[in-house]
Design a protein around this motif. Structure first.
Motif: not given
Length: 420
Positions: A153-162, A166-172, A206-214
């Motif tokens: 499961l890959d996420l894409r960080v939305n740089t307009l929001k985060a 920061t996303v990695l820290a909040k998930l942890a 702050a993030f969307e689910v999106q394959d890293e390759g995409s």
């Protein structure tokens, strides 16, 4: 949390599998509908059912061969749990009948290495033949093994929001184990598959689910602030949202698609994203009047073309049984027509990216090669150079991502520049 294995849970898996093997609808849609109709199933129960039935779709051909013939849905599930997921007879005890123990032991004893290559790869003959011609027997086996695994499961960080840190820290902080993606500077890869629809970061956009390759397709298009950009086959808008963020919410970004339903699905994602530069539009076909009005005006055009989807078999294993040589031939005609139409939008000096999530050269290199032969006003930009400018490592003149090499879905993309 692991599901408690019971006859009732097994019966749910058997019911879902019976629907899937009719191949009337995409597997993910069938599974989602079943879960909506059986809301009593918890997250762990749903995970067990989905993973097990998808394993049958992935490995069904070799399982059937090792079990020596036609199988009931029940036996397919038992064989999958034993042969693919490695369950012991003790773990299967809640549902395994005494009369089935000898049969299952014989299936386990059958060496997989003795199966014919296409069967060992769990591919239909026509698809194995094409891949073997492209990649050779050894690499096709490695590719098939990778495609027969579940995708991460890959996420894409939305740089307009985060930002990613920061996303990695909040998930942890929420006990969700994640790591930076290896390829995309915006990717986060999760160790597990937690439910995220109600997570505060997701709800905030702050993030969307999106394959890293995409995600790399957006970097290959490389949109700039203030430009006019067209996402020609926008779908539900995953790449549109990435392009809008890369443009820093400036300029004009058109998201075209022939499906009302897909564009409707874009609306809530767009609202979460914070983007205001996106202009969704339904078109009747690739030569719609809305397209003609933009002729020669776009700085960048992304064509994520309708394709066989055979690069996404980790997520959509039913596609290898639902597609065939005739459907691929029909798709290549459509792909060439869409690329032709999209090219008319590109201004002199502008960029066109043609992409698919297919592994087949007929849908990829052949389409681009024929287009360039017909249109000397376009030249191929080396993908490695475009991505290197953005700190992304990539070999070759085109972007070619393969599950066994990059641990992403299979993607192809070529960047074409219109001469000024």
């Amino acid at each position: 949390m692991k599901a408690r294995f019971t006859p009732a849970l097994f019966a749910h898996a058997e019911a879902v599998l019976g629907q899937l093997l009719r191949f009337d609808h995409p597997a993910d849609a069938v599974v989602s509908r079943y879960f909506r109709e059986h809301r009593q199933l918890g997250h762990a129960d749903r995970a067990f059912v989905a993973e097990t039935v998808f394993a049958v779709l992935r490995r069904g051909r070799s399982i059937e061969a090792r079990c020596a013939g036609q199988l009931s849905d029940r036996r397919r599930l038992l064989a999958t749990l034993a042969l693919v997921r490695g369950w012991s007879q003790r773990e299967l005890a809640p549902v395994l009948k005494a009369s089935e123990e000898e049969w299952l032991a014989a299936a386990k004893a059958m060496p997989e290495a003795e199966l014919p290559p296409a069967v060992r790869c769990d591919l239909p003959e026509w698809l194995y033949a094409r891949l073997e011609q492209q990649f050779g027997a050894d690499e096709t086996l490695a590719l098939a093994r990778a495609m027969n695994q579940s995708a991460p499961l890959d996420l894409r960080v939305n740089t307009l929001k985060a930002d990613r840190e920061t996303v990695l820290a909040k998930l942890a902080a929420d006990d969700i184990t994640a790591a930076p993606g290896a390829l995309s500077p915006l990717a986060v890869r999760l160790r597990d598959k937690p439910a995220l629809a109600k997570h505060p970061l997701f709800l905030d956009g702050a993030f969307e689910v999106q394959d890293e390759g995409s995600q790399l397709l957006g970097f290959l298009l490389e949109p700039k602030r203030g430009e006019m950009v067209v996402d020609f086959c926008a779908g539900a808008g995953g790449k549109t949202l990435l392009l809008g963020a890369l443009m820093r919410n400036t300029g004009r970004l058109y998201a075209f698609d022939v499906s009302d339903k897909r564009l409707v699905n874009l609306k809530p994602r767009l609202a979460r994203s914070g983007l205001s530069n996106v202009h969704p539009g339904r078109i009747e076909h690739e030569r719609d009047q809305k397209i003609k009005r933009l002729a020669g005006k776009a700085d960048r055009v992304l064509v994520d073309a309708p394709c066989s989807g055979l690069g996404t078999l980790r997520r959509n294993p039913d596609l290898k049984w639902r597609q065939n040589e005739t459907s691929v031939t029909e798709l290549t005609v459509k792909q060439a027509s869409i690329l032709e139409a999209a090219a008319t939008l590109v201004r002199p000096g502008g960029r066109l990216v043609y992409a698919t999530c297919s592994l087949l050269s007929a849908e990829n290199d052949a389409i681009v090669g024929a287009f360039l032969d017909k249109h000397p006003e376009f030249t191929l930009l080396p993908a490695s150079a475009v991505l290197a400018r953005q700190g992304i490592a990539c070999d070759g003149d085109v972007l070619r991502l393969l599950p066994h090499k990059h641990n992403t879905d299979g993607f192809f993309a070529a960047a074409l520049e219109r001469k000024a």
